[in-house]
Design an enzyme around this catalytic site. Structure first.
Site, PDB file in Angstrom:
ATOM      1  N   GLY A  28       0.774  -1.239   0.000  1.00 27.49           N
ATOM      2  CA  GLY A  28       0.000   0.000   0.000  1.00 27.49           C
ATOM      3  C   GLY A  28       0.806   1.291   0.000  1.00 27.49           C
ATOM      4  N   ASP A  65       0.186   3.625   3.924  1.00 30.13           N
ATOM      5  CA  ASP A  65      -0.778   4.418   3.169  1.00 30.13           C
ATOM      6  C   ASP A  65      -1.873   4.967   4.075  1.00 30.13           C
ATOM      7  OD1 ASP A  65      -1.832   1.864   3.603  1.00 30.13           O
ATOM      8  OD2 ASP A  65      -2.467   1.538   1.541  1.00 30.13           O
ATOM      9  N   ASP A 103      -5.992   2.825   9.892  1.00 26.68           N
ATOM     10  CA  ASP A 103      -7.421   2.514   9.953  1.00 26.68           C
ATOM     11  C   ASP A 103      -7.735   2.019  11.368  1.00 26.68           C
ATOM     12  OD1 ASP A 103     -10.014   2.041   8.951  1.00 26.68           O
ATOM     13  OD2 ASP A 103      -9.492   0.035   8.276  1.00 26.68           O
ATOM     14  N   LYS A 117      -7.984   7.386   9.192  1.00 22.82           N
ATOM     15  CA  LYS A 117      -9.437   7.191   9.368  1.00 22.82           C
ATOM     16  C   LYS A 117      -9.687   7.017  10.866  1.00 22.82           C
ATOM     17  CE  LYS A 117     -10.952   4.269   5.671  1.00 22.82           C
ATOM     18  NZ  LYS A 117     -11.421   2.908   5.330  1.00 22.82           N
ATOM     19  N   PHE A 155     -14.540   3.510   2.361  1.00 21.10           N
ATOM     20  CA  PHE A 155     -13.501   2.688   1.737  1.00 21.10           C
ATOM     21  C   PHE A 155     -12.961   3.405   0.510  1.00 21.10           C
ATOM     22  CE2 PHE A 155     -11.475  -0.605  -0.686  1.00 21.10           C
ATOM     23  CZ  PHE A 155     -10.760  -1.251   0.297  1.00 21.10           C
ATOM     24  N   VAL A 156     -11.681   3.734   0.548  1.00 19.32           N
ATOM     25  CA  VAL A 156     -11.083   4.525  -0.534  1.00 19.32           C
ATOM     26  C   VAL A 156     -10.026   3.721  -1.294  1.00 19.32           C
ATOM     27  CG1 VAL A 156     -11.531   6.766   0.533  1.00 19.32           C
ATOM     28  CG2 VAL A 156      -9.418   5.548   1.091  1.00 19.32           C
ATOM     29  N   ARG A 184      -4.568   0.709  -7.496  1.00 20.35           N
ATOM     30  CA  ARG A 184      -3.435   1.357  -6.837  1.00 20.35           C
ATOM     31  C   ARG A 184      -2.833   2.465  -7.701  1.00 20.35           C
ATOM     32  NH1 ARG A 184      -2.064  -1.622  -2.191  1.00 20.35           N
ATOM     33  NH2 ARG A 184      -2.149  -3.871  -2.367  1.00 20.35           N
TER      34      ARG A 184
HETATM   35  P1  IMP Z   1      -5.320  -1.169   9.973  1.00 15.89           P
HETATM   36  O1  IMP Z   1      -4.452  -2.299  10.440  1.00 15.89           O
HETATM   37  O2  IMP Z   1      -6.778  -1.462  10.190  1.00 15.89           O
HETATM   38  O3  IMP Z   1      -4.933   0.178  10.501  1.00 15.89           O
HETATM   39  O4  IMP Z   1      -5.258  -1.165   8.421  1.00 15.89           O
HETATM   40  C1  IMP Z   1      -4.238  -0.704   7.690  1.00 15.89           C
HETATM   41  C2  IMP Z   1      -4.301  -1.377   6.339  1.00 15.89           C
HETATM   42  O5  IMP Z   1      -5.648  -1.627   5.908  1.00 15.89           O
HETATM   43  C3  IMP Z   1      -3.718  -0.434   5.337  1.00 15.89           C
HETATM   44  O6  IMP Z   1      -2.345  -0.727   5.162  1.00 15.89           O
HETATM   45  C4  IMP Z   1      -4.522  -0.711   4.108  1.00 15.89           C
HETATM   46  O7  IMP Z   1      -3.852  -1.685   3.348  1.00 15.89           O
HETATM   47  C5  IMP Z   1      -5.840  -1.297   4.564  1.00 15.89           C
HETATM   48  N1  IMP Z   1      -6.972  -0.321   4.462  1.00 15.89           N
HETATM   49  C6  IMP Z   1      -7.639   0.255   5.473  1.00 15.89           C
HETATM   50  N2  IMP Z   1      -8.607   1.080   5.031  1.00 15.89           N
HETATM   51  C7  IMP Z   1      -8.544   1.029   3.687  1.00 15.89           C
HETATM   52  C8  IMP Z   1      -9.286   1.691   2.630  1.00 15.89           C
HETATM   53  O8  IMP Z   1     -10.199   2.503   2.829  1.00 15.89           O
HETATM   54  N3  IMP Z   1      -8.927   1.356   1.369  1.00 15.89           N
HETATM   55  C9  IMP Z   1      -7.915   0.485   1.074  1.00 15.89           C
HETATM   56  N4  IMP Z   1      -7.202  -0.142   2.016  1.00 15.89           N
HETATM   57  C10 IMP Z   1      -7.511   0.129   3.320  1.00 15.89           C
HETATM   58 MG    MG Z   2      -3.392  -2.631   1.755  1.00 13.89          MG
END
Ligand code: IMP
Ligand code: MG
Length: 188
Positions: free
Chosen positions: A52, A108, A111, A139, A160-161, A173
């Site tokens: 990402g 990237d 979340d 987010k 979701f982006v 991507r």
């Molecule tokens: P986290 O572990 O939930 O913080 O997620 C981080 C990973 O989830 C990022 O590296 C992204 O690959 C993926 N991710 C989270 N939200 C999105 C989104 O809105 N679009 C695409 N990938 C996302």
């Molecule tokens: Mg990803």
């Protein structure tokens, strides 16, 4: 980098554009200046979480005027899978020795926070001089673990982006902007 080639038809899969190429480029310059100021006179190791972060990292490091070394780390993701509670796992480790090194970990998007929390823990166990994190998108509404990044490009709403490195099933991507994917394109 701007292109003279025709725009991708995949842009039609977006319900809306959240951040244009221009908005991203403007913010990257500001973010680069913040990072340059924070690390002035030092050398850092940039660790990119792939896939990402590839586009973001490629662009942001060209805004940096401090010396740096680059490495990547690959993490398994359990997003929308049957076991979302499972912690992310490192599936390809870094090669750099980061002991006593100032490390800037980049992704990237922040979340739930699970990915950055897990990777930070692993990197911290390697005894860096310091560890900071930088994400293009934050987010906040989705956070499941307590985690804040040190450098943030944009705070975005809970949608979701895709684009500019962010994918759905490894697609989108390469889009130059970041947009919300139409619900009919979010199926497998
Ligand atoms: P986290 O572990 O939930 O913080 O997620 C981080 C990973 O989830 C990022 O590296 C992204 O690959 C993926 N991710 C989270 N939200 C999105 C989104 O809105 N679009 C695409 N990938 C996302
Ligand atoms: Mg990803």
């Amino acid at each position: 980098m701007p292109t003279d080639n025709p725009p991708s038809p995949q842009l039609n899969d977006l319900a809306s554009i959240l951040l244009s190429e221009e908005q991203i480029n403007t913010r990257l310059k500001e973010l680069g200046a913040e990072i340059n100021a924070a690390y002035a006179g030092r050398e850092i190791a940039v660790i990119a979480i792939i896939n990402g972060a590839v586009i973001f990292v490629a662009d942001i490091i060209r805004q940096l005027n401090i010396p740096l070394r680059l490495d990547c780390i690959r993490v398994s993701s359990y997003h929308n899978s049957a076991s979302p509670q499972q912690a992310p796992e490192i599936i390809d480790r870094i090669r750099l020795n980061i002991e006593d090194v100032d490390v800037l970990l980049m992704d990237d998007i922040l979340d739930t926070g699970n990915t950055l929390a897990a990777v930070s823990k692993v990197l911290r166990s390697m005894n860096p001089a310091s560890l900071k994190t930088c994400v293009l998108l934050d987010k906040k509404a989705r956070r499941a673990v307590e985690f804040e990044a040190d450098f943030v490009g944009f705070e975005i709403p809970d949608e979701f982006v895709v684009g500019y490195g962010l994918d759905f099933a490894e697609r989108y991507r390469q889009l130059p902007c970041i947009g919300v994917l139409k619900p009919e394109h979010q199926g497998i």
